[in-house]
Design a protein around this motif. Structure first.
Motif, PDB file in Angstrom:
ATOM      1  N   LEU A 267      -5.968 -15.365  -3.562  1.00 45.92           N
ATOM      2  CA  LEU A 267      -5.020 -15.768  -4.594  1.00 45.92           C
ATOM      3  C   LEU A 267      -3.451 -17.073  -4.714  1.00 45.92           C
ATOM      4  O   LEU A 267      -3.602 -17.637  -3.345  1.00 45.92           O
ATOM      5  N   LYS A 268      -2.709 -16.846  -5.405  1.00 45.33           N
ATOM      6  CA  LYS A 268      -1.850 -17.559  -4.997  1.00 45.33           C
ATOM      7  C   LYS A 268      -0.174 -17.089  -5.064  1.00 45.33           C
ATOM      8  O   LYS A 268       0.572 -18.521  -4.720  1.00 45.33           O
ATOM      9  N   TYR A 269      -0.049 -15.804  -5.417  1.00 49.45           N
ATOM     10  CA  TYR A 269       0.925 -15.429  -6.111  1.00 49.45           C
ATOM     11  C   TYR A 269       0.904 -14.746  -4.597  1.00 49.45           C
ATOM     12  O   TYR A 269       0.601 -13.167  -4.581  1.00 49.45           O
ATOM     13  N   VAL A 270       2.144 -14.203  -3.802  1.00 48.07           N
ATOM     14  CA  VAL A 270       2.239 -12.321  -3.430  1.00 48.07           C
ATOM     15  C   VAL A 270       3.674 -12.414  -3.202  1.00 48.07           C
ATOM     16  O   VAL A 270       4.697 -13.277  -3.224  1.00 48.07           O
ATOM     17  N   GLU A 271       4.146 -10.922  -3.539  1.00 46.45           N
ATOM     18  CA  GLU A 271       5.463 -10.222  -3.474  1.00 46.45           C
ATOM     19  C   GLU A 271       5.483  -9.336  -2.367  1.00 46.45           C
ATOM     20  O   GLU A 271       4.302  -9.047  -2.317  1.00 46.45           O
ATOM     21  N   ALA A 272       6.398  -9.191  -1.645  1.00 46.97           N
ATOM     22  CA  ALA A 272       6.525  -8.359  -0.617  1.00 46.97           C
ATOM     23  C   ALA A 272       8.092  -8.086  -0.542  1.00 46.97           C
ATOM     24  O   ALA A 272       8.482  -8.092  -0.770  1.00 46.97           O
ATOM     25  N   GLU A 273       7.901  -6.440  -0.247  1.00 45.42           N
ATOM     26  CA  GLU A 273       9.293  -5.736  -0.243  1.00 45.42           C
ATOM     27  C   GLU A 273       8.955  -4.804   0.861  1.00 45.42           C
ATOM     28  O   GLU A 273       7.973  -4.018   0.821  1.00 45.42           O
ATOM     29  N   ILE A 274       9.925  -4.592   1.999  1.00 49.43           N
ATOM     30  CA  ILE A 274       9.722  -3.242   3.301  1.00 49.43           C
ATOM     31  C   ILE A 274      10.240  -2.411   2.657  1.00 49.43           C
ATOM     32  O   ILE A 274      10.720  -1.894   1.096  1.00 49.43           O
ATOM     33  N   LEU A 275       9.600  -1.597   3.153  1.00 51.09           N
ATOM     34  CA  LEU A 275       9.554  -0.114   2.888  1.00 51.09           C
ATOM     35  C   LEU A 275       9.795   1.014   4.259  1.00 51.09           C
ATOM     36  O   LEU A 275       9.101   1.514   4.685  1.00 51.09           O
ATOM     37  N   PRO A 276      11.019   1.368   4.177  1.00 53.87           N
ATOM     38  CA  PRO A 276      11.448   2.292   5.462  1.00 53.87           C
ATOM     39  C   PRO A 276      11.305   3.244   5.601  1.00 53.87           C
ATOM     40  O   PRO A 276      10.816   4.005   4.756  1.00 53.87           O
ATOM     41  N   LYS A 277      11.001   3.723   7.061  1.00 51.47           N
ATOM     42  CA  LYS A 277      10.299   4.424   7.354  1.00 51.47           C
ATOM     43  C   LYS A 277       9.482   4.921   6.713  1.00 51.47           C
ATOM     44  O   LYS A 277       9.432   6.534   5.995  1.00 51.47           O
ATOM     45  N   LYS A 278       8.365   5.353   5.962  1.00 48.09           N
ATOM     46  CA  LYS A 278       7.525   5.395   5.499  1.00 48.09           C
ATOM     47  C   LYS A 278       6.260   6.283   6.024  1.00 48.09           C
ATOM     48  O   LYS A 278       6.445   6.885   4.569  1.00 48.09           O
ATOM     49  N   LEU A 279       6.097   6.263   7.195  1.00 44.97           N
ATOM     50  CA  LEU A 279       5.048   6.980   7.393  1.00 44.97           C
ATOM     51  C   LEU A 279       5.493   7.384   8.870  1.00 44.97           C
ATOM     52  O   LEU A 279       6.485   6.863   9.707  1.00 44.97           O
ATOM     53  N   SER A 280       4.836   8.417   9.458  1.00 42.62           N
ATOM     54  CA  SER A 280       5.650   9.656  10.446  1.00 42.62           C
ATOM     55  C   SER A 280       3.864   9.144  11.424  1.00 42.62           C
ATOM     56  O   SER A 280       3.037  10.281  10.527  1.00 42.62           O
ATOM     57  N   VAL A 281       3.598   8.708  12.796  1.00 36.40           N
ATOM     58  CA  VAL A 281       2.848   8.615  13.774  1.00 36.40           C
ATOM     59  C   VAL A 281       3.207   9.774  14.665  1.00 36.40           C
ATOM     60  O   VAL A 281       4.086   9.434  15.378  1.00 36.40           O
ATOM     61  N   PHE A 282       2.225   9.811  15.546  1.00 37.39           N
ATOM     62  CA  PHE A 282       2.342  10.437  16.904  1.00 37.39           C
ATOM     63  C   PHE A 282       2.100   9.685  17.654  1.00 37.39           C
ATOM     64  O   PHE A 282       1.279   8.341  17.818  1.00 37.39           O
ATOM     65  N   ILE A 283       3.173   9.616  18.358  1.00 40.88           N
ATOM     66  CA  ILE A 283       3.437   8.683  19.647  1.00 40.88           C
ATOM     67  C   ILE A 283       2.917   8.980  21.103  1.00 40.88           C
ATOM     68  O   ILE A 283       2.879  10.378  21.073  1.00 40.88           O
ATOM     69  N   SER A 284       3.068   7.765  22.111  1.00 37.58           N
ATOM     70  CA  SER A 284       3.104   8.799  23.336  1.00 37.58           C
ATOM     71  C   SER A 284       4.167   8.935  23.906  1.00 37.58           C
ATOM     72  O   SER A 284       5.168   8.133  23.733  1.00 37.58           O
TER      73      SER A 284
END
Length: 284
Positions: A267-284
């Motif tokens: 493609l020739k065009y990309v738009e990007a924008e942050i989505l803060p705190k979007k997902l909850s994941v399990f961590i160690s």
């Protein structure tokens, strides 16, 4: 409450039956198993989320499979347990998750969670790293090949390097500036490293409310080898880092593009924008 186990049958090169058996031995919760097919997976997962009261979703695969589940969840806040069985497991590496089966199952069935950001890219979700250029070309060739796992990536590396159409011309717009750059690859990074372990964004954090544009200006084997060290300082002649919350990218010609290890299209065009705190994941 149930646990939804989403499995990508062709991810990596491991057998998934021992994984299923180990999970069943570790929990008394009822487990709903869904195996991806590449056809209407998001819709089918979305239906399972709607039809069941879920305590968590376990995802057995790589970054692309995690992205698939996150997209199916939409605004649901169900936590995700990552079972890193992909050809590349960049998100799991960024979260410092163990890569041994019994250890990552224990984490995924645990209680410790973390909220992480995502990036909206052309109305698609990115959890890890997307890019235009050389790496996307490599992923395209890999997906068309017959070998899976890291060996499959390695097998495609040399011919991709010789056949790349780069360098490319990029016009980059952020909130406060517009710049024109030439490079072999432009990455949109929500984290520190690629799934192969290459650390390309040493100061990046997956929960800091911003992402980084990483412009790779040229192919430099010495600098590439430096990315194998977590504390490596890459030369500004090789890599330019642009932190931002929002950006648009324009190219003069179609450039191969990938999101979280899954090839999209040129493609020739990309738009990007942050989505803060979007997902909850399990961590160690």
């Amino acid at each position: 409450m149930k646990i939804l186990l989403v499995i990508n049958p062709i991810s990596g090169d491991s057998n998934k039956e021992s994984l299923i058996s180990s999970i069943k031995q570790r929990t008394s919760s009822k487990i709903e198993i869904f195996r991806t097919t590449g056809k209407d997976d998001i819709k089918k997962i979305k239906n399972l989320i709607t039809e069941n009261e879920l305590e968590r979703i376990l995802v057995a695969g790589g970054d692309g499979t995690i992205k698939l589940v996150a997209e199916a969840m939409e605004d649901e806040s169900i936590p995700i347990g990552i079972l890193p069985l992909g050809s590349a497991n960049g998100l799991a590496s960024d979260l410092n998750l163990p890569l041994e089966q019994e250890a990552f199952i224990k984490v995924a069935l645990g209680d410790k969670k973390k909220q992480i950001d995502a990036i909206n890219i052309n109305d698609q979700l990115c959890l890890h790293i997307s890019d235009l250029g050389l790496n996307a070309e490599l992923i395209k060739e890999y997906e068309q090949g017959t070998f899976r796992g890291k060996f499959g990536y390695a097998l495609q590396t040399i011919p991709t390097l010789f056949n790349t159409e780069g360098p490319y011309d990029f016009t980059i717009k952020t909130n406060d500036k517009t710049i024109n750059r030439k490079g072999i690859m432009l990455a949109i990074a929500n984290s520190k490293q690629f799934g192969t372990g290459a650390v390309v964004n040493a100061t990046g954090e997956i929960d800091d409310g911003i992402f980084e544009l990483l412009l790779f200006k040229k192919l430099d084997i010495f600098e590439v080898l430096k990315t194998l060290k977590k504390d490596a300082q890459l030369s500004p002649e090789f890599l330019e880092v642009i932190p931002t919350k929002k950006a648009s990218i324009q190219t003069l010609k179609n450039v191969d593009f990938q999101i979280d290890g899954e090839y999209c299209k040129a493609l020739k065009y990309v738009e990007a924008e942050i989505l803060p705190k979007k997902l909850s994941v399990f961590i160690s």
